[in-house]
Motif scaffolding. Sequence first.
Motif, PDB file in Angstrom:
ATOM      1  N   THR A   1       0.830  -1.197   0.000  1.00  0.00           N
ATOM      2  CA  THR A   1       0.000   0.000   0.000  1.00  0.00           C
ATOM      3  C   THR A   1       0.870   1.254   0.000  1.00  0.00           C
ATOM      4  N   ILE A   2       0.443   2.227  -0.798  1.00  0.00           N
ATOM      5  CA  ILE A   2       1.104   3.532  -0.860  1.00  0.00           C
ATOM      6  C   ILE A   2       0.068   4.574  -0.451  1.00  0.00           C
ATOM      7  N   VAL A   3       0.420   5.437   0.497  1.00  0.00           N
ATOM      8  CA  VAL A   3      -0.484   6.486   0.950  1.00  0.00           C
ATOM      9  C   VAL A   3       0.160   7.835   0.651  1.00  0.00           C
ATOM     10  N   LEU A   4      -0.570   8.682  -0.087  1.00  0.00           N
ATOM     11  CA  LEU A   4      -0.129  10.046  -0.372  1.00  0.00           C
ATOM     12  C   LEU A   4      -0.952  10.978   0.506  1.00  0.00           C
ATOM     13  N   LEU A   5      -0.276  11.850   1.230  1.00  0.00           N
ATOM     14  CA  LEU A   5      -0.950  12.780   2.124  1.00  0.00           C
ATOM     15  C   LEU A   5      -0.370  14.166   1.911  1.00  0.00           C
ATOM     16  N   SER A   6      -1.234  15.149   1.776  1.00  0.00           N
ATOM     17  CA  SER A   6      -0.789  16.518   1.571  1.00  0.00           C
ATOM     18  C   SER A   6      -1.599  17.451   2.461  1.00  0.00           C
ATOM     19  N   ILE A   7      -0.918  18.384   3.112  1.00  0.00           N
ATOM     20  CA  ILE A   7      -1.567  19.376   3.966  1.00  0.00           C
ATOM     21  C   ILE A   7      -1.203  20.742   3.419  1.00  0.00           C
ATOM     22  N   SER A   8      -2.212  21.612   3.257  1.00  0.00           N
ATOM     23  CA  SER A   8      -1.918  22.961   2.779  1.00  0.00           C
ATOM     24  C   SER A   8      -2.812  23.979   3.458  1.00  0.00           C
ATOM     25  N   SER A   9      -2.336  25.207   3.483  1.00  0.00           N
ATOM     26  CA  SER A   9      -3.091  26.342   4.021  1.00  0.00           C
ATOM     27  C   SER A   9      -3.655  27.150   2.868  1.00  0.00           C
ATOM     28  N   ARG A  10      -4.847  27.698   3.056  1.00  0.00           N
ATOM     29  CA  ARG A  10      -5.473  28.523   2.025  1.00  0.00           C
ATOM     30  C   ARG A  10      -5.146  29.987   2.263  1.00  0.00           C
ATOM     31  N   LEU A  11      -5.119  30.736   1.190  1.00  0.00           N
ATOM     32  CA  LEU A  11      -4.997  32.184   1.295  1.00  0.00           C
ATOM     33  C   LEU A  11      -6.356  32.816   1.552  1.00  0.00           C
ATOM     34  N   GLY A  12      -7.397  32.151   1.182  1.00  0.00           N
ATOM     35  CA  GLY A  12      -8.760  32.669   1.329  1.00  0.00           C
ATOM     36  C   GLY A  12      -9.545  32.378   0.073  1.00  0.00           C
ATOM     37  N   SER A  13     -10.832  32.188   0.227  1.00  0.00           N
ATOM     38  CA  SER A  13     -11.657  31.768  -0.904  1.00  0.00           C
ATOM     39  C   SER A  13     -11.802  32.838  -1.977  1.00  0.00           C
ATOM     40  N   GLN A  14     -11.500  34.088  -1.653  1.00  0.00           N
ATOM     41  CA  GLN A  14     -11.655  35.159  -2.636  1.00  0.00           C
ATOM     42  C   GLN A  14     -10.483  35.218  -3.615  1.00  0.00           C
ATOM     43  N   HIS A  15      -9.527  34.323  -3.502  1.00  0.00           N
ATOM     44  CA  HIS A  15      -8.331  34.383  -4.338  1.00  0.00           C
ATOM     45  C   HIS A  15      -8.195  33.172  -5.242  1.00  0.00           C
ATOM     46  N   GLN A  16      -7.722  33.420  -6.433  1.00  0.00           N
ATOM     47  CA  GLN A  16      -7.329  32.336  -7.324  1.00  0.00           C
ATOM     48  C   GLN A  16      -5.997  31.832  -6.795  1.00  0.00           C
ATOM     49  N   GLN A  17      -5.892  30.541  -6.565  1.00  0.00           N
ATOM     50  CA  GLN A  17      -4.665  30.038  -5.968  1.00  0.00           C
ATOM     51  C   GLN A  17      -4.433  28.572  -6.298  1.00  0.00           C
ATOM     52  N   TRP A  18      -3.170  28.217  -6.270  1.00  0.00           N
ATOM     53  CA  TRP A  18      -2.768  26.824  -6.388  1.00  0.00           C
ATOM     54  C   TRP A  18      -2.903  26.266  -4.981  1.00  0.00           C
ATOM     55  N   GLN A  19      -3.847  25.380  -4.770  1.00  0.00           N
ATOM     56  CA  GLN A  19      -4.166  24.886  -3.441  1.00  0.00           C
ATOM     57  C   GLN A  19      -3.203  23.800  -2.990  1.00  0.00           C
ATOM     58  N   HIS A  20      -2.859  22.905  -3.910  1.00  0.00           N
ATOM     59  CA  HIS A  20      -2.077  21.753  -3.466  1.00  0.00           C
ATOM     60  C   HIS A  20      -1.657  20.912  -4.667  1.00  0.00           C
ATOM     61  N   SER A  21      -0.568  20.195  -4.522  1.00  0.00           N
ATOM     62  CA  SER A  21      -0.192  19.200  -5.519  1.00  0.00           C
ATOM     63  C   SER A  21       0.671  18.138  -4.854  1.00  0.00           C
ATOM     64  N   ILE A  22       0.578  16.945  -5.374  1.00  0.00           N
ATOM     65  CA  ILE A  22       1.386  15.843  -4.865  1.00  0.00           C
ATOM     66  C   ILE A  22       1.544  14.827  -6.002  1.00  0.00           C
ATOM     67  N   TYR A  23       2.642  14.103  -5.978  1.00  0.00           N
ATOM     68  CA  TYR A  23       2.801  13.069  -7.002  1.00  0.00           C
ATOM     69  C   TYR A  23       3.550  11.871  -6.447  1.00  0.00           C
ATOM     70  N   TYR A  24       3.333  10.752  -7.105  1.00  0.00           N
ATOM     71  CA  TYR A  24       4.079   9.534  -6.848  1.00  0.00           C
ATOM     72  C   TYR A  24       4.484   8.987  -8.203  1.00  0.00           C
ATOM     73  N   SER A  25       5.763   8.817  -8.375  1.00  0.00           N
ATOM     74  CA  SER A  25       6.295   8.274  -9.613  1.00  0.00           C
ATOM     75  C   SER A  25       7.068   7.000  -9.285  1.00  0.00           C
ATOM     76  N   ASN A  26       6.741   5.934  -9.967  1.00  0.00           N
ATOM     77  CA  ASN A  26       7.439   4.677  -9.747  1.00  0.00           C
ATOM     78  C   ASN A  26       8.950   4.839  -9.952  1.00  0.00           C
TER      79      ASN A  26
END
Length: 167
Positions: A108-133
């Motif tokens: 089993t592989i578990v990917l977990l990401s935690i991020s903080s928001r700037l606020g809903s009124q903003h266009q923003q990159w919220q989060h990204s994560i990857y797993y590459s063999n």
Amino acid sequence: MRKYKLVLLIGGYISAFIIGGYTYGIVTKAQMVNAGDVLTEESREKFQSMTKEMEENFKPDNYEELLKGNDNILTVPDTILGPQQEDITKSIFGRQKNYIYKNKTNGTIVLLSISSRLGSQHQQWQHSIYYSNARYNSLDNELKEYYSDIYPSINVYQYSFEKKDIA
């Protein structure tokens, strides 16, 4: 006397330029914080405290955490990310932490990401994560201690964006 006045005039312009630029920077930063454009110092400290707590206390049985503080960030074109990458106070790099856990017993592989928001009124990159063999299950790199043929040969990439409503 004329030379003295000229030097004084040029010195005055330079001083006004420096003081004006410094003041503009302070005012602009204060306006950005008030508008929610940046991650405040208080929010950053809470985020860092939460990730420290996570690293110290979240240890699932039979799982190994691969990243151990290293970055696992995907990049996207400037047209999508925009100016967020230029400043750590609003960049995803300052407000996201990723974890990758692997279980050699059951594959089993578990990917977990935690991020903080700037606020809903903003266009923003919220989060990204990857797993590459090739990156996380290979005998050809510095993470080879986590290799096992029990893991599937997969590549997973996840992005999350928030966009302001354009009416």
